[in-house]
Design an enzyme around this catalytic site. Structure first.
Site, PDB file in Angstrom:
ATOM      1  N   ASN A 132      -2.192  -8.420   5.106  1.00 54.29           N
ATOM      2  CA  ASN A 132      -2.197  -7.873   3.755  1.00 54.29           C
ATOM      3  C   ASN A 132      -1.198  -6.717   3.620  1.00 54.29           C
ATOM      4  O   ASN A 132      -0.137  -6.879   3.018  1.00 54.29           O
ATOM      5  CB  ASN A 132      -3.620  -7.434   3.389  1.00 54.29           C
ATOM      6  N   ASP A 133      -1.516  -5.573   4.208  1.00 55.15           N
ATOM      7  CA  ASP A 133      -0.648  -4.406   4.031  1.00 55.15           C
ATOM      8  C   ASP A 133       0.791  -4.631   4.516  1.00 55.15           C
ATOM      9  O   ASP A 133       1.721  -4.066   3.963  1.00 55.15           O
ATOM     10  CB  ASP A 133      -1.247  -3.196   4.757  1.00 55.15           C
ATOM     11  N   VAL A 134       0.955  -5.460   5.541  1.00 56.59           N
ATOM     12  CA  VAL A 134       2.305  -5.649   6.099  1.00 56.59           C
ATOM     13  C   VAL A 134       3.177  -6.552   5.224  1.00 56.59           C
ATOM     14  O   VAL A 134       4.355  -6.740   5.514  1.00 56.59           O
ATOM     15  CB  VAL A 134       2.269  -6.218   7.543  1.00 56.59           C
ATOM     16  N   TYR A 181      -6.415  -2.491   4.978  1.00 56.54           N
ATOM     17  CA  TYR A 181      -6.800  -1.228   5.598  1.00 56.54           C
ATOM     18  C   TYR A 181      -6.352  -0.013   4.793  1.00 56.54           C
ATOM     19  O   TYR A 181      -7.058   0.983   4.703  1.00 56.54           O
ATOM     20  CB  TYR A 181      -6.183  -1.189   6.998  1.00 56.54           C
ATOM     21  N   ALA A 182      -5.163  -0.106   4.177  1.00 59.60           N
ATOM     22  CA  ALA A 182      -4.641   1.042   3.437  1.00 59.60           C
ATOM     23  C   ALA A 182      -5.430   1.285   2.155  1.00 59.60           C
ATOM     24  O   ALA A 182      -5.268   2.316   1.505  1.00 59.60           O
ATOM     25  CB  ALA A 182      -3.166   0.843   3.120  1.00 59.60           C
TER      26      ALA A 182
END
Lengths: 478, 94
Positions: free
Chosen positions: A403-405, A443-444
């Site tokens: 997701n965040d990446v 996570y972010a």
């Protein structure tokens, strides 16, 4: 020294240690290529066996039974753990081993102090010995407890960061108590009687252990690559400073190599998130963030969900496919299904590669190990800098469990927690299929505008089930 | 004098480590961590001396536990690395 090798010149021992040191260096050099890496590991293990073997034979062992039993118990436990643990549980196992190394260094330094006081009296301790022992105790105990907490997080026992009031003030306070204990040890101020037990050292160890727990507990699961790399460095530095206590060359060389390795990895991981080490350790994010209504609005009416049938139709016409795995692949143990899908596509002449972000997963290089286990050749695994320029020539990107990446906010919003983080530019491909269980943030804790883009399709579901469904559907169409 | 010699080794090994490790590709970073982890178990040779020295009962007991911990680290670390690296070296179809 009256051991079994009695009669050999004094210099034999340091010379054998030199050979061991060289074997460690050659072993690490072979790790620069996947093809020679296995051999490198064996060379390094040979260096270790040589160093341990010559030490056992060289010194007069007054208690061979104690030593033999300890070696047997340790080797038994180590073998049993390494053999019985599944690949998916390897991150936490590596964490545990790392902690043991740090703990051993702390115990050795303590035992050496106790031994020296017993033989020479408290006045016989040199400031170099006590100083190095204090450093060893501090780093070793932090490594031991910090690694065990990190391993617990990797095992999923309490993944979420646990915050406590006045966190950073408490950490600094505990650190100063530990440093004070170290100073008492070195300067031998008669605040506490040194005694045969060298009490200040054990006080230092106890406080440093608490510090290790306090440091890692507030850090979230997705920051574990940084924590593990840093603790890896610590375990090496603890061994190196034990070398200063014992005046032992190979301990210093080997420990320092490990310290350098861990610090370099720590820096790479931090850069891959565009965060400083201080920010990861003390300013951590990843707390439970509630997505506000305005943020959730970006998905409203723009998210297109798809089905395995539809994705397979896209795959059948694709010439180049990039698969982007994330931690979700590890959790769902989807690597075998992903690898099978890649193999099927490849057999049909499709160009398939894996785009791997440096902080995808819970360890540096985590995704690569899982894919290698599923028989994906390393030539198909691409680093971020290699893969990013190729997305514009890619027909389909399949994101699974990441997701965040793959969040474009990293470039567009300078106020975002991931601002400036290098990400995989998957949206430049013709079509992006994102396999995820829901639209929940990563996570972010921020929404991902990629999911709402015109060329993005959401394939909702568990990573393994979805990948297996794609494999079955693809086979049916052949 | 011993301290300066030790410091020399420490500094030079630090630079050597930097040169070596920066050449290792990201693909191998997990085996690198577990492999270097096993190397940090070198502290085992310190524990061997302490455990067998018979200085005092306390030193022997501490040495015993140090040997156990370090041996777990060394043996387990190398074995885990070996298992991982075998997968990387393996050619398809083997």
């Amino acid at each position: 020294m009256a051991g079994l090798l009695d009669g050999l010149p004094q210099d034999t021992l340091p010379l054998v240690y030199l050979v061991s040191g060289v074997l460690f260096i050659v072993g690490l050099r072979k790790l620069t290529h996947p093809r020679t890496a296995e051999q490198g590991n064996l060379i390094s293990a040979t260096g270790m066996a040589l160093a341990v073997g010559v030490t056992v034979l060289w010194f007069e062992i007054l208690e061979p039974l104690v030593l033999g039993a300890a070696l047997l118990v340790g080797a038994g436990i180590g073998t049993w753990l390494a053999v019985s643990v599944e690949t998916t549980e390897m991150p936490q196992l590596i964490g545990v081993f790392n902690g043991f190394g740090g703990g051993a260094s702390a115990l050795v330094a303590g035992a050496e102090l106790v031994g020296q006081v017993g033989a020479l009296g408290a006045s016989g301790l040199s400031a170099t010995a006590t100083g190095a022992a204090a450093v060893t105790g501090l780093i070793g105990a932090v490594t031991f407890c910090g690694s065990l907490v990190a391993a617990g997080k990797l095992h999923g026992i309490y993944e979420n960061p646990i915050h406590y009031p006045a966190e950073n003030a408490i950490k600094v306070g505990v650190l100063s108590v530990a440093v004070s204990a170290g100073l008492v040890l070195v300067t031998r101020i008669d605040l506490v009687p040194m005694g045969e037990l060298v009490a200040p050292y054990w006080a230092l160890l106890a406080v440093a252990s608490v510090l290790g727990v306090l440091l890692v507990v507030p850090i979230g699961g997705a920051d574990m690559p940084v924590v593990i790399a840093l603790l890896n460095a610590f375990s090496g530095l603890a061994a190196a400073s034990t070398g200063f206590v014992l005046n032992n060359s190979v301990l210093i060389i080997a420990g320092t190599l490990v310290g350098a390795s861990g610090l370099i990895l720590t820096r790479i991981m931090c850069r891959s998130m565009n965060r400083s080490l201080v920010n990861v350790l003390f300013g951590g994010h990843g707390g439970p963030t509630a997505t506000s209504g305005a943020e959730a609005d970006i998905y409203e009416g723009n998210v297109v969900s798809t089905s395995p049938e539809e994705v397979v139709m896209l795959l059948e016409t694709a010439r180049r496919v990039v698969i982007v795995p994330g931690y979700g692949m590890a959790v769902g143990q989807a690597q075998h299904a992903v690898a099978e899908l890649a193999q099927l596509l490849e057999d049909d002449g499709v160009d398939v590669v894996f785009g791997i972000h440096p902080v995808a997963g819970r360890l540096p290089g985590h995704m690569n190990v899982l894919l290698a286990e599923a028989n994906v050749p390393y030539e198909r695994m691409r680093e971020l800098s290699e893969i990013n320029p190729t997305f514009s020539q890619t027909d389909l990107v399949l994101v699974t469990g990441a997701n965040d990446v793959v969040n474009p906010t990293a470039y567009s919003d300078s106020a975002s927690p991931i601002a400036g983080m290098p990400v995989l530019d998957v949206w430049e491909a013709q079509t992006v299929v994102v396999n995820k269980r829901s639209l929940s943030p990563g996570y972010a804790g921020i929404p991902n505008p990629l999911f709402a883009m015109d060329n993005a399709l959401m394939l909702f579901g568990d990573a393994r089930d979805s990948m297996q469904a794609l494999v079955n559907e693809y086979k049916r169409g052949r | 004098m011993a301290f300066v010699e030790n410091l020399t080794l420490f500094v030079l090994a630090g630079f050597l480590g930097y040169e070596l490790i920066t050449k290792i590709p990201a693909t191998l970073h997990t085996p690198l961590i577990s492999g270097t982890n096993a190397i940090s178990g070198i502290t085992l040779i310190g524990s061997v001396v302490v455990a067998g020295s018979g200085h005092s009962t306390l030193a022997s007991v501490l040495g015993f536990f140090a040997v156990v911990l370090a041996t777990v680290n060394v043996v387990g670390g190398y074995l885990v690395s070996h298992q991982m690296l075998r997968n990387f070296g393996r050619r398809r179809g083997e």
